[in-house]
Design an enzyme around this catalytic site. Structure first.
Site, mmCIF file in Angstrom:
data_model
loop_
_atom_site.group_PDB
_atom_site.id
_atom_site.type_symbol
_atom_site.label_atom_id
_atom_site.label_comp_id
_atom_site.label_asym_id
_atom_site.label_seq_id
_atom_site.Cartn_x
_atom_site.Cartn_y
_atom_site.Cartn_z
ATOM 1 N N ASN A 33 42.104 31.888 34.518
ATOM 2 C CA ASN A 33 41.287 30.909 33.792
ATOM 3 C C ASN A 33 41.787 30.747 32.341
ATOM 4 O O ASN A 33 42.953 30.991 32.067
ATOM 5 C CB ASN A 33 39.795 31.249 33.896
ATOM 6 C CG ASN A 33 38.943 29.993 33.859
ATOM 7 O OD1 ASN A 33 38.730 29.399 32.807
ATOM 8 N ND2 ASN A 33 38.491 29.552 35.017
ATOM 9 N N HIS B 167 45.410 30.009 33.355
ATOM 10 C CA HIS B 167 45.998 30.737 34.488
ATOM 11 C C HIS B 167 47.361 31.378 34.162
ATOM 12 O O HIS B 167 48.320 31.266 34.929
ATOM 13 C CB HIS B 167 46.157 29.801 35.688
ATOM 14 C CG HIS B 167 44.840 29.405 36.327
ATOM 15 N ND1 HIS B 167 43.706 30.177 36.283
ATOM 16 C CD2 HIS B 167 44.501 28.299 37.052
ATOM 17 C CE1 HIS B 167 42.730 29.567 36.947
ATOM 18 N NE2 HIS B 167 43.171 28.434 37.415
ATOM 19 N N HIS C 277 43.688 32.451 44.269
ATOM 20 C CA HIS C 277 43.215 31.079 44.074
ATOM 21 C C HIS C 277 43.254 30.273 45.375
ATOM 22 O O HIS C 277 43.599 29.085 45.368
ATOM 23 C CB HIS C 277 44.060 30.419 42.984
ATOM 24 C CG HIS C 277 43.386 29.313 42.238
ATOM 25 N ND1 HIS C 277 43.245 28.040 42.752
ATOM 26 C CD2 HIS C 277 42.802 29.297 41.026
ATOM 27 C CE1 HIS C 277 42.616 27.285 41.869
ATOM 28 N NE2 HIS C 277 42.336 28.023 40.807
ATOM 29 N N SER C 278 42.883 30.888 46.495
ATOM 30 C CA SER C 278 42.858 30.134 47.760
ATOM 31 C C SER C 278 41.732 29.113 47.756
ATOM 32 O O SER C 278 40.622 29.395 47.282
ATOM 33 C CB SER C 278 42.661 31.085 48.941
ATOM 34 O OG SER C 278 43.822 31.864 49.102
ATOM 35 N N TYR C 279 42.030 27.950 48.309
ATOM 36 C CA TYR C 279 41.017 26.916 48.525
ATOM 37 C C TYR C 279 40.620 27.022 49.995
ATOM 38 O O TYR C 279 41.442 26.788 50.878
ATOM 39 C CB TYR C 279 41.596 25.519 48.309
ATOM 40 C CG TYR C 279 41.970 25.131 46.905
ATOM 41 C CD1 TYR C 279 43.067 25.705 46.254
ATOM 42 C CD2 TYR C 279 41.263 24.138 46.240
ATOM 43 C CE1 TYR C 279 43.435 25.304 44.987
ATOM 44 C CE2 TYR C 279 41.631 23.730 44.965
ATOM 45 C CZ TYR C 279 42.714 24.318 44.339
ATOM 46 O OH TYR C 279 43.082 23.913 43.084
ATOM 47 N N ASP D 143 32.469 24.420 38.663
ATOM 48 C CA ASP D 143 33.660 25.068 38.097
ATOM 49 C C ASP D 143 33.114 26.093 37.107
ATOM 50 O O ASP D 143 33.286 25.949 35.895
ATOM 51 C CB ASP D 143 34.578 24.037 37.432
ATOM 52 C CG ASP D 143 35.946 24.620 37.115
ATOM 53 O OD1 ASP D 143 36.140 25.828 37.335
ATOM 54 O OD2 ASP D 143 36.820 23.864 36.644
ATOM 55 N N GLN E 154 34.414 33.143 40.004
ATOM 56 C CA GLN E 154 34.576 31.748 39.590
ATOM 57 C C GLN E 154 34.495 30.904 40.848
ATOM 58 O O GLN E 154 35.283 31.090 41.788
ATOM 59 C CB GLN E 154 35.938 31.559 38.899
ATOM 60 C CG GLN E 154 36.236 30.140 38.456
ATOM 61 C CD GLN E 154 35.501 29.730 37.176
ATOM 62 O OE1 GLN E 154 34.940 30.577 36.480
ATOM 63 N NE2 GLN E 154 35.494 28.455 36.861
ATOM 64 N N GLU F 82 36.965 32.833 43.372
ATOM 65 C CA GLU F 82 37.934 33.657 42.644
ATOM 66 C C GLU F 82 37.233 34.830 41.965
ATOM 67 O O GLU F 82 36.562 34.646 40.950
ATOM 68 C CB GLU F 82 38.623 32.819 41.574
ATOM 69 C CG GLU F 82 39.197 31.511 42.036
ATOM 70 C CD GLU F 82 39.420 30.555 40.861
ATOM 71 O OE1 GLU F 82 39.969 30.972 39.834
ATOM 72 O OE2 GLU F 82 39.009 29.395 40.962
HETATM 73 C C1 BGC Z 1 39.613 26.554 37.273
HETATM 74 C C2 BGC Z 1 39.616 25.064 37.081
HETATM 75 C C3 BGC Z 1 41.027 24.553 37.119
HETATM 76 C C4 BGC Z 1 41.660 24.951 38.422
HETATM 77 C C5 BGC Z 1 43.104 24.537 38.490
HETATM 78 C C6 BGC Z 1 40.275 26.859 38.577
HETATM 79 O O1 BGC Z 1 40.358 28.235 38.751
HETATM 80 O O2 BGC Z 1 38.306 27.101 37.262
HETATM 81 O O3 BGC Z 1 38.984 24.724 35.857
HETATM 82 O O4 BGC Z 1 41.064 23.159 36.959
HETATM 83 O O5 BGC Z 1 41.588 26.331 38.587
HETATM 84 O O6 BGC Z 1 43.519 24.458 39.809
#
Ligand code: BGC
Length: 349
Positions: free
Chosen positions: A82, A108, A183-185, A247, A286, A313
């Protein structure tokens, strides 16, 4: 002069970085595909209530694409996940300036953060695991502006209960902030919008953020708020009240003891019957509802739209180096940073 020496004297070009894929599979067929590019989770194959299989994470087809992974699909984020406000913090009496990669702020780990690095991979034979792989790298003193040489490892371990445990470790030779996450979706239907999923999070508070998504320092109670995820909420319903999306950093209920995994979140897709249980050692989660995805080309030519996936996250407090009121994320020489997070994708109970 031998060839290798002459090429060295001309300053040999570095070999191109070739990313590879690695597969962990258990007896049920649940499969995690990883890549050394960004120490990322590329695919997670899970069965639905009708016996159909789907890959339930967003991403790219080719491992090489993870070296330029602007949306951070599946990757390991660090040295600090972050934002760090104004790309700067003070530590041991010195001010450190980081690379700014989101306006004037640092996001990040910076433009060359851990998610864009090629990690060293090593198979592990761990008792009780269906398969395990460790990624490691050294982040040099001064990289992206951070102090200290940091040795980092991320171990993925798939078990026979369809759990994927991610264990992080790091050590340093100078005091430095460390806050690693994955950061997996997740899209438990495998495709389409994730807004039909319900989400439950064991958090009584979340951090208020300003327009730049930086915490103001205030903690807001979830009670009476659109973000009261203590009870399962359909994400589409939450976004009706919060159209900008989620977010936000949720402050998780305390762990029963230090470094113990506890269940903190449950994401469910009622159409497929799949659910994702998240357990972690971390103080915060997160939750990011893929708000800026906009026709991003993903696997098999799919275009990912806003809210195609949800990131969960697990991590420490955001912008902690600049927020003394938050629990710190400093790592000192001689200490070992450890974080563990387990994602288990199974049929909803
Ligand atoms: C953050 C978002 C950011 C994204 C980028 C997330 O972990 O919380 O604010 O835009 O990552 O892919």
């Amino acid at each position: 002069m031998p060839d290798d020496a002459s090429s060295q004297s001309r300053g040999a070009e570095r070999p191109p970085e070739i990313a590879r894929r690695y597969t962990l599979r258990n007896r049920r067929g649940t499969t995690a595909v990883l890549t050394d590019a960004g120490a990322s989770l590329m695919e997670f194959w899970s069965v639905d209530r009708n016996g159909g299989w789907a890959d339930v994470v967003l991403g790219h087809d080719a491992p090489q694409a993870y070296l330029h992974n602007d949306n951070y699909f599946g990757c390991t984020v660090g040295r600090v996940a972050n934002r760090i406000s104004l790309s700067s913090f003070e530590c041991s009496g010195a001010r450190h300036t980081l690379t700014a990669n989101e306006g004037e702020h640092h996001l990040h780990g910076g433009a060359g953060g851990f998610s864009s690095r090629l990690w060293r991979a090593e198979w592990l034979d761990l008792p009780g695991a269906a398969g395990a792989l460790r990624f490691s790298l050294r982040s040099a003193d001064g990289e992206e502006g951070y102090p200290g040489n940091l040795d980092v490892s991320v171990t993925y371990q798939l078990d026979e209960q369809d759990g994927l445990l991610i264990e992080y470790q790091a050590s340093t030779d100078k005091t430095t902030p460390v806050n690693l996450t994955n950061h997996s979706y997740w899209n438990l239907a495998g495709e389409g919008s994730a807004l039909g999923h319900t989400l439950q999070v064991q958090a009584g508070e979340y951090l208020e953020v300003d327009a730049a998504l930086l915490p103001t320092g205030r903690r807001l109670a979830v009670a009476g708020d659109a973000f009261d995820f203590r009870y399962p909420l359909r994400l589409g319903d939450v976004l009706k009240q919060r159209p900008a999306g989620v977010d936000h950093c949720f402050v998780l209920n305390a762990a029963p003891r230090d470094n113990a995994l506890r269940d903190v979140a449950l994401l469910t897709d009622h159409s497929s019957g799949r659910s994702l249980q998240v357990a972690t050692t971390e103080p915060c989660l997160q939750v990011y509802s893929g708000n800026v995805l906009d026709r991003v080309e993903g696997k098999s030519g799919r275009l990912y739209a806003q809210h195609s996936g949800i990131c969960l996250e697990a991590q420490g407090y955001i912008n902690a180096p600049n927020r003394p009121e938050f629990p710190a994320i400093w790592l000192q020489p001689g200490e070992v940073y450890r974080q563990r997070t387990r994602y288990r994708c199974a049929l909803a109970e």
